[in-house]
Design an enzyme around this catalytic site. Structure first.
Site, PDB file in Angstrom:
ATOM      1  N   ASP A   5      53.430  15.459  16.076  1.00 17.75           N
ATOM      2  CA  ASP A   5      52.798  14.198  15.672  1.00 17.75           C
ATOM      3  C   ASP A   5      51.284  14.299  15.786  1.00 17.75           C
ATOM      4  OD1 ASP A   5      52.801  11.377  14.968  1.00 17.75           O
ATOM      5  OD2 ASP A   5      52.249  10.951  17.059  1.00 17.75           O
TER       6      ASP A   5
ATOM      7  N   ARG B  91      54.283   8.321  32.426  1.00 17.40           N
ATOM      8  CA  ARG B  91      54.949   7.166  31.778  1.00 17.40           C
ATOM      9  C   ARG B  91      55.861   7.599  30.638  1.00 17.40           C
ATOM     10  NH1 ARG B  91      49.747   4.666  32.830  1.00 17.40           N
ATOM     11  NH2 ARG B  91      49.022   6.234  31.399  1.00 17.40           N
ATOM     12  N   ILE B  92      55.294   8.361  29.673  1.00 14.24           N
ATOM     13  CA  ILE B  92      56.071   8.695  28.469  1.00 14.24           C
ATOM     14  C   ILE B  92      57.161   9.719  28.808  1.00 14.24           C
ATOM     15  CG2 ILE B  92      55.962   9.654  26.136  1.00 14.24           C
ATOM     16  CD1 ILE B  92      53.053   8.528  25.988  1.00 14.24           C
TER      17      ILE B  92
ATOM     18  N   GLY C 110      52.436   8.000  16.911  1.00 16.95           N
ATOM     19  CA  GLY C 110      53.089   7.692  18.191  1.00 16.95           C
ATOM     20  C   GLY C 110      53.012   6.227  18.590  1.00 16.95           C
TER      21      GLY C 110
ATOM     22  N   HIS D 165      50.196  11.394  13.453  1.00 11.70           N
ATOM     23  CA  HIS D 165      49.766  10.717  14.691  1.00 11.70           C
ATOM     24  C   HIS D 165      50.208   9.237  14.712  1.00 11.70           C
ATOM     25  CE1 HIS D 165      46.593  11.026  18.087  1.00 11.70           C
ATOM     26  NE2 HIS D 165      47.509  10.124  18.398  1.00 11.70           N
TER      27      HIS D 165
ATOM     28  N   GLU E 243      42.625  16.423  12.930  1.00 17.87           N
ATOM     29  CA  GLU E 243      43.302  15.290  12.288  1.00 17.87           C
ATOM     30  C   GLU E 243      42.322  14.553  11.384  1.00 17.87           C
ATOM     31  OE1 GLU E 243      45.150  12.884  15.308  1.00 17.87           O
ATOM     32  OE2 GLU E 243      46.406  14.518  15.987  1.00 17.87           O
TER      33      GLU E 243
END
Ligand code: NAD
Length: 341
Positions: A261, A152-153, A288, A286, A266
């Site tokens: 990102d 998809r992306i 996105g 992060h 994290e």
């Protein structure tokens, strides 16, 4: 009895409204403490969560007898005990399609930020400096973009970047039916190996899920295959890159720059933090899926998937449901099982 849903994390109101207007009882309790959730979960047919709520085996067992589904409004399912859910026959859904546009646009924003050194330009202005002479950039037009993971992306990035005049190479594990149309539309060429893409691309962007096969799929060996001065962008998952290898390549100048990102840790610590702080790295925390539209879509799709589930299970009569916002069948969509949120 009306089906009942408990929402345990902050959710855009669109999904709450869709459920209520379909006749579902909705309790909206974002931030509910674990102990309270344990005490009340057995009163609900389904939970909607985001990344905060840990849907542990204990929670799922406490819901035994009534709890039939858990829906993660978002991508990752690492906060849900999938093994326990399967054993207890609790269906798990998520909404990975909600963030496609947001992540693709961020990827292109990062690419342009690197090409024109926008973060540095802005910082120098704020420091009262006129750094024009230091700020020689380059154009994306005519450059070769390598897209690793053409789902998809990746496909949406190809659409946007083909409009910028980039030459697009794509690599993915499988060649699904229907890919010819997007290849024709974007002018992208599917290459036969990751190596072929890495050797030819000026800019490489990663759009694969994190799986045992993709963990550290970009390491020292793969970086060595890249062009001198290539650029790497990662908006997928931190673990896809061996961060130590990337750090060395950026410090030694093998790679000109990177935009990240996502990180192995994290918020970033250790190597992840060292990377984020390099002058030739543009780093974002992060973000996105952090757009109003992606949040709204995730909420609406979560509600839509639950409504369809309730209907298929006979928990909700079709007669009291209003028309749905999408006419696409959701039955065939399976939850995604990657491990990071
Ligand atoms: P998708 O499932 O539509 O596409 C994934 C692609 O990766 C597919 O083309 C698949 O064939 C390919 N792939 C999988 N394993 C591979 C392998 N071993 N080698 C080569 N290709 C492989 O997923 P998507 O919706 O495009 O999302 C891609 C990733 O983006 C997600 O898995 C997620 O990790 C990440 N994501 C990040 C954010 C963010 O906030 N930065 C938000 C949403 C999604």
């Amino acid at each position: 009895m009306r089906p009942a849903v408990l929402i345990t994390d902050p959710l855009h109101p669109s999904g709450v409204e869709a459920l209520r207007s379909a006749g579902v009882k909705v309790d909206y309790r974002p931030g509910i403490p674990h102990e309270e959730l344990l005490a009340v979960v057995g009163r609900y047919d389904a939970l909607i969560v985001r990344g905060r709520t840990k849907v542990t085996r204990e929670i799922l067992e406490a819901g035994r007898g009534r709890l039939r589904a858990v829906c993660r409004a978002g991508v990752g399912l690492d906060n849900i005990d999938l093994g326990a859910a399967k054993a207890l026959r609790v269906r798990v859904f998520n909404t990975p399609e909600a963030s496609t546009e947001a992540v693709a646009e961020l990827t292109v924003a990062l690419m342009l930020s690197l090409a024109r050194r926008l973060p540095y330009a802005d910082r120098s202005m704020k420091e009262g400096r006129w750094a024009k002479k230091e700020l020689m950039g380059f154009e994306l037009k005519g450059k070769t973009l390598g897209i690793v993971g053409f789902g998809r992306i990746g496909q949406r990035v190809a659409e946007i970047c083909s409009a910028l005049g980039m030459r697009i190479l794509a690599y993915r594990r499988t060649r699904p039916l229907g890919i010819e149309e997007v290849l024709a539309r974007t002018g992208a060429r599917l290459v036969g190996s990751l190596e072929e893409l890495l050797r030819a691309a000026d800019i490489i962007t990663l759009h694969v899920p994190l799986t045992p096969q993709t963990r550290h799929m970009i390491g020292e060996r793969e970086i060595a295959m890249m062009k001198e001065g290539a650029i790497l962008i990662n908006t997928s998952r931190g673990g896809v890159i061996d961060e130590e290898a990337l750090y060395r390549a950026l410090v030694e100048g093998k790679l000109a720059a990177a935009a990240l990102d996502v990180f192995e840790e994290e918020p970033p610590r250790g190597t992840s933090l060292k990377l984020a702080q390099l002058p030739n790295v543009v780093a974002t925390p992060h973000i996105g899926a952090q757009t109003v539209e992606a949040q709204e879509t995730a909420s609406r799709l979560a509600a839509q998937k639950l409504l369809e589930f309730f209907r298929s299970e006979g928990l909700l009569r079709a007669s009291i449901d209003p028309p749905q916002t999408s006419n696409k069948s959701l039955k065939s969509r399976r939850p995604r099982t990657e491990r990071h949120s």
